[in-house]
Write a protein that holds these residues in place. Sequence first.
Motif, mmCIF file in Angstrom:
data_model
loop_
_atom_site.group_PDB
_atom_site.id
_atom_site.type_symbol
_atom_site.label_atom_id
_atom_site.label_comp_id
_atom_site.label_asym_id
_atom_site.label_seq_id
_atom_site.Cartn_x
_atom_site.Cartn_y
_atom_site.Cartn_z
ATOM 1 N N ALA A 1 0.840 -1.197 0.000
ATOM 2 C CA ALA A 1 0.000 0.000 0.000
ATOM 3 C C ALA A 1 0.877 1.250 0.000
ATOM 4 O O ALA A 1 0.617 2.217 -0.722
ATOM 5 C CB ALA A 1 -0.919 -0.003 1.223
ATOM 6 N N ARG A 2 1.939 1.227 0.816
ATOM 7 C CA ARG A 2 2.818 2.404 0.882
ATOM 8 C C ARG A 2 3.512 2.624 -0.457
ATOM 9 O O ARG A 2 3.674 3.754 -0.904
ATOM 10 C CB ARG A 2 3.842 2.235 2.002
ATOM 11 C CG ARG A 2 3.310 2.685 3.359
ATOM 12 C CD ARG A 2 4.438 2.959 4.342
ATOM 13 N NE ARG A 2 5.272 1.779 4.532
ATOM 14 C CZ ARG A 2 4.976 0.800 5.392
ATOM 15 N NH1 ARG A 2 3.882 0.873 6.136
ATOM 16 N NH2 ARG A 2 5.772 -0.234 5.525
ATOM 17 N N LEU A 3 3.908 1.516 -1.099
ATOM 18 C CA LEU A 3 4.547 1.643 -2.413
ATOM 19 C C LEU A 3 3.583 2.205 -3.440
ATOM 20 O O LEU A 3 3.924 3.079 -4.237
ATOM 21 C CB LEU A 3 5.040 0.280 -2.887
ATOM 22 C CG LEU A 3 6.450 -0.089 -2.486
ATOM 23 C CD1 LEU A 3 6.785 -1.474 -3.004
ATOM 24 C CD2 LEU A 3 7.423 0.938 -3.037
ATOM 25 N N ALA A 4 2.359 1.713 -3.416
ATOM 26 C CA ALA A 4 1.354 2.171 -4.369
ATOM 27 C C ALA A 4 1.141 3.670 -4.209
ATOM 28 O O ALA A 4 1.038 4.415 -5.196
ATOM 29 C CB ALA A 4 0.045 1.411 -4.153
ATOM 30 N N ALA A 5 1.121 4.148 -2.945
ATOM 31 C CA ALA A 5 0.920 5.577 -2.707
ATOM 32 C C ALA A 5 2.060 6.367 -3.334
ATOM 33 O O ALA A 5 1.860 7.465 -3.870
ATOM 34 C CB ALA A 5 0.832 5.847 -1.210
ATOM 35 N N LYS A 6 3.270 5.806 -3.258
ATOM 36 C CA LYS A 6 4.411 6.532 -3.811
ATOM 37 C C LYS A 6 4.418 6.491 -5.337
ATOM 38 O O LYS A 6 5.061 7.306 -5.974
ATOM 39 C CB LYS A 6 5.708 5.964 -3.253
ATOM 40 C CG LYS A 6 5.926 6.528 -1.849
ATOM 41 C CD LYS A 6 7.186 6.093 -1.204
ATOM 42 C CE LYS A 6 7.337 6.818 0.126
ATOM 43 N NZ LYS A 6 8.017 6.027 1.116
ATOM 44 N N ALA A 7 3.726 5.504 -5.916
ATOM 45 C CA ALA A 7 3.665 5.431 -7.373
ATOM 46 C C ALA A 7 2.505 6.260 -7.921
ATOM 47 O O ALA A 7 2.219 6.226 -9.123
ATOM 48 C CB ALA A 7 3.552 3.981 -7.822
ATOM 49 N N ALA A 8 1.843 7.033 -7.065
ATOM 50 C CA ALA A 8 0.686 7.834 -7.492
ATOM 51 C C ALA A 8 1.001 8.730 -8.687
ATOM 52 O O ALA A 8 0.146 8.888 -9.582
ATOM 53 C CB ALA A 8 0.166 8.665 -6.321
ATOM 54 N N PRO A 9 2.215 9.359 -8.770
ATOM 55 C CA PRO A 9 2.493 10.209 -9.938
ATOM 56 C C PRO A 9 2.346 9.460 -11.254
ATOM 57 O O PRO A 9 1.898 10.026 -12.254
ATOM 58 C CB PRO A 9 3.944 10.640 -9.719
ATOM 59 C CG PRO A 9 4.184 10.511 -8.260
ATOM 60 C CD PRO A 9 3.306 9.398 -7.789
ATOM 61 N N VAL A 10 2.700 8.153 -11.246
ATOM 62 C CA VAL A 10 2.611 7.383 -12.481
ATOM 63 C C VAL A 10 1.156 7.282 -12.919
ATOM 64 O O VAL A 10 0.832 7.416 -14.112
ATOM 65 C CB VAL A 10 3.220 5.987 -12.278
ATOM 66 C CG1 VAL A 10 3.158 5.201 -13.570
ATOM 67 C CG2 VAL A 10 4.638 6.105 -11.772
ATOM 68 N N LEU A 11 0.254 7.068 -11.954
ATOM 69 C CA LEU A 11 -1.168 6.988 -12.288
ATOM 70 C C LEU A 11 -1.651 8.296 -12.891
ATOM 71 O O LEU A 11 -2.408 8.307 -13.862
ATOM 72 C CB LEU A 11 -1.978 6.647 -11.034
ATOM 73 C CG LEU A 11 -1.913 5.173 -10.609
ATOM 74 C CD1 LEU A 11 -2.817 4.941 -9.407
ATOM 75 C CD2 LEU A 11 -2.357 4.292 -11.773
ATOM 76 N N ALA A 12 -1.190 9.434 -12.313
ATOM 77 C CA ALA A 12 -1.587 10.744 -12.842
ATOM 78 C C ALA A 12 -1.136 10.883 -14.285
ATOM 79 O O ALA A 12 -1.895 11.315 -15.164
ATOM 80 C CB ALA A 12 -0.987 11.853 -11.968
ATOM 81 N N VAL A 13 0.126 10.487 -14.527
ATOM 82 C CA VAL A 13 0.688 10.615 -15.870
ATOM 83 C C VAL A 13 -0.083 9.725 -16.847
ATOM 84 O O VAL A 13 -0.496 10.156 -17.939
ATOM 85 C CB VAL A 13 2.186 10.251 -15.843
ATOM 86 C CG1 VAL A 13 2.711 10.015 -17.247
ATOM 87 C CG2 VAL A 13 2.975 11.357 -15.151
#
Lengths: 569, 569
Positions: free
Chosen positions: B210-222
């Motif tokens: 979950a913590r990793l997914a939160a940090k990958a949030a910019p990728v989802l935005a892109v």
Amino acid sequence: MSRWLPAWLAGYRRDWLGGDVSAALVVTLLLIPQGLAYALLAGLPAQTGLYASVVPLFIYALVGKSHAQSVGPMAVTSLLTAATLARLAPAGPADTLALAAWLALLSGAMLVLLGALRFGFLADFLSAPVLAGFTSASALLIVLSQLVPLAGGHGGGSTLTTLLPALWRAFASARPVALAFGLATLAWLWLARRYLAGALIRCGVAASLARLAAKAAPVLAVLGAMLAVPVLQLTHDLPLVGAVPAGLPQPHWPALAARLPELVLPAFFIALVNYVQSLSVVQWLAAQRGEPVDPDRELLALGLCNVGAGLFTGLPVTGGLSRSVINAEAGAQTQLASLITAGLMLVVMVWASAALAWLPLSVLAATIVIAVGSMVDFAALRRAWRVDRADAAGFIATFVAVLLLGVDTGIVAGVLLSLGSWLARAGRPHIVELGRLPGSEHFRNVRRYSVETRPQVVVVRVDESLFFANARRVEEALWARLAERPHARRLVLVMSAVNRVDATALAMLERLDTALAAHGVELSLAEVKGPVLAVLERGGLAARFAGRLHLTTLQAWRAGHVEAGDYVI
Amino acid sequence: MSRWLPAWLAGYRRDWLGGDVSAALVVTLLLIPQGLAYALLAGLPAQTGLYASVVPLFIYALVGKSHAQSVGPMAVTSLLTAATLARLAPAGPADTLALAAWLALLSGAMLVLLGALRFGFLADFLSAPVLAGFTSASALLIVLSQLVPLAGGHGGGSTLTTLLPALWRAFASARPVALAFGLATLAWLWLARRYLAGALIRCGVAASLARLAAKAAPVLAVLGAMLAVPVLQLTHDLPLVGAVPAGLPQPHWPALAARLPELVLPAFFIALVNYVQSLSVVQWLAAQRGEPVDPDRELLALGLCNVGAGLFTGLPVTGGLSRSVINAEAGAQTQLASLITAGLMLVVMVWASAALAWLPLSVLAATIVIAVGSMVDFAALRRAWRVDRADAAGFIATFVAVLLLGVDTGIVAGVLLSLGSWLARAGRPHIVELGRLPGSEHFRNVRRYSVETRPQVVVVRVDESLFFANARRVEEALWARLAERPHARRLVLVMSAVNRVDATALAMLERLDTALAAHGVELSLAEVKGPVLAVLERGGLAARFAGRLHLTTLQAWRAGHVEAGDYVI
């Protein structure tokens, strides 16, 4: 009323007058050729040196604190001025005069400002070896540059690479009369320095008077040459000082040079070098009388002297050691000697300046060569080499930089090198592991002494204050010690040699403590000094280390572990 | 054969592979938007950031020692590059590319050279508060500069004075679609940082994932934006990344810029800042595993990475804390993670670069704002203020200098200020007069303790190493103490806190000894440390002080004077 008088004047004693007057006479005789010569060295008309001699003497007498300081044009300062003027490439003679005057004004204003801000400590950033390297290389450059007019030539340069070709040209086409005057003066000054005082003493002259007469030898050379030239009709092919305008110019702001911003940095270095020179003279004089020195007051006085020199179309000035020592030895008791010198200089400038026109430039050059030659001081390099290789490197680097890059770049290189090398050494502190001298309270290096150690406890002493330049290395060194001692459960840091800590070091201690705790190792501090403890408290580390701050290393060593025979603290 | 393999590869264990692969996936997803964004921040085409990402990852994996260091384009480095490029005013896009590549090549070559000379300690000249001030101000400048593309504008500046007008213009004529994309991304990233991990954990996702997914949030935005733009046909009035050439360029020397000499100084500062950043990352990662760090090796590795980036038309690169931490947290066990990342980046560049053309610039800007915003760290200022006002002044001066004068001038000002303020404090050491705690061997400050003194003996301790920056002040302070004690016949200098002495301090001790002797006062030294004694011996002072060098202060105190009840040593 006496509140407004300088202290020396308010308390003046009549029996000081004889000494002050005789000192003024000797210094005046010395200052005339020096003023002319140092102005020429700076690339300025000879009279500029006289202008720059009078006003600073007045000002220092009223503001300065040293009884025998003699402020005026000096060799190294003139060389710095010459280098700056050469770099700025002024448009013509008027521009050159204005730029030199602005250098004096600006560096004077900076000194006054630094004095007001109590920045007297700036002089301390020049270490003794760097200063010696700087002075030696400058003196060498000055000697080489004066060999050109000594041979009757002109031009030159401010680094070795431009001076050597100029020297070659000058001697390839030397003017015989000029060279003869120059060599004769050199010979006379060398003989006078070596034998004159002894000869006079043998003739029954009092020793102190004989030594003074020997030091006034340049004046005799100048007077002799000024007499010989018109009498023997030697004006052909002999460069002379030429017409010196009579009297003192009116004070005025020099033409506002559009290039003022370019002057700021050179003016700062000139101010710094002048201040260091002047302060060392004042310290030497004060030490003779066991008097204190007020560096900030000296900053102010020297600054005003330079502002004064600048307003009278002069050049940067400072206190010179040789002239000040002669002033003191000739009997100067108070600043009155300088006031009288200034008055005598005025008399010379108004009534005797015409005579100076007959003075050959090669004679002046010879007086500079002899005066400056003894400043090349390799003994300082030998001393530094014995004491500390980094200090010796500072001398050599500054010496080479001044010769090849010029005086201004050289001094900057020297200062940066001193600071850098000191910090680099502070960055690699001496770190030793300690053990207990059996049965005692004393802890010593485990590699030098037969000491008692405990497998669970590593005791380490860092012989340096902890700060940004060494925090990382200390941290690494502590980890390295721990890696050698896998059974360690406590690391005791002995802080007896830590005089100060900064924020970077505090952050390191916090980080180290956290990381050590994660590895099951407890970090304890011992023998923390008062000022360091205060910083730990302000930074919140005193609370963090509660129960782990020990007064003595022994306490830290056995904390929580009572040995048979030990008493519990 | 295995001698030539990196240590991690020679000893690779198969169970590390899972962690390395998953870390590579996460870092690749993060590196694509970061590479594009930081290239744009530097004022370069977006693909430059991708070029500069691949080769350094390969090189670091083969040369570097840190298992999770992720080298590539970074925010502060890109800002420094932008400031340098703006100052150089390149002739056109090709010139800009060549200058940026040369900056990488030159700074890389400097790092390699510094590594070969074992100059890793250079990083220590940046104190923690100066570094924090520099980073905070840089981050603030970056956030402000990214608000311009966030509003759909372009242009900007590298100091506050040029950025604020550009910002005003950008928001006065904001493009609505661009701004909407930007604000939506900002909101998503802010919410994701704050709530996403918690929400996922509540949904039953494993905490670490979950913590990793939160940090990958910019990728989802892109990814979301790249999908939305073509699907919703939003290309009108929306600045996009645009066509990104597929594939990697051939390595080649960038066009030889005639202005190479102008690049030397900026390249040096970029090298220094990159090294400090990279080393702090490596230290953080090593501390997590309790591993040692080899600063000189890191210099070499980072230098080669930059040379590689430069040869592939890139820009200067360094190790970034946030990306490296994510690499470690995502499971990176060895440098294989970086090798796989580099391979994945290649795949993206060859087959997926077309998709990047649809990415709005305002979305990239928003990811930078969020990534960099948290670097503005005034907590460091508060800490420094509590601990040490000079440290706080270092933070503030660096912060202000970076904002107003730019990143490059700011960092120089900060370094000089740290060095100067530390030396200024070393120049005013803590000097105390000591007395004997009655009946004991201990000596303490006469102003704090009730101690025994003798009128003929003055005992003084200097809490600092003696060197050029404080020799004069110490000398003055000693004279001042003596002036208060007219009956003193012996001055004992307690050297327990003097860790080092230099040639300037030795000269001072000699001068002081001579002057004191002339005043009938004997100078004794007590508790001289081993390294200091060695310097005294080399400088000839040990012989001079023979019989006046005492092991303990007590011995020095009563030398030649036996009191009733005292035993003679």
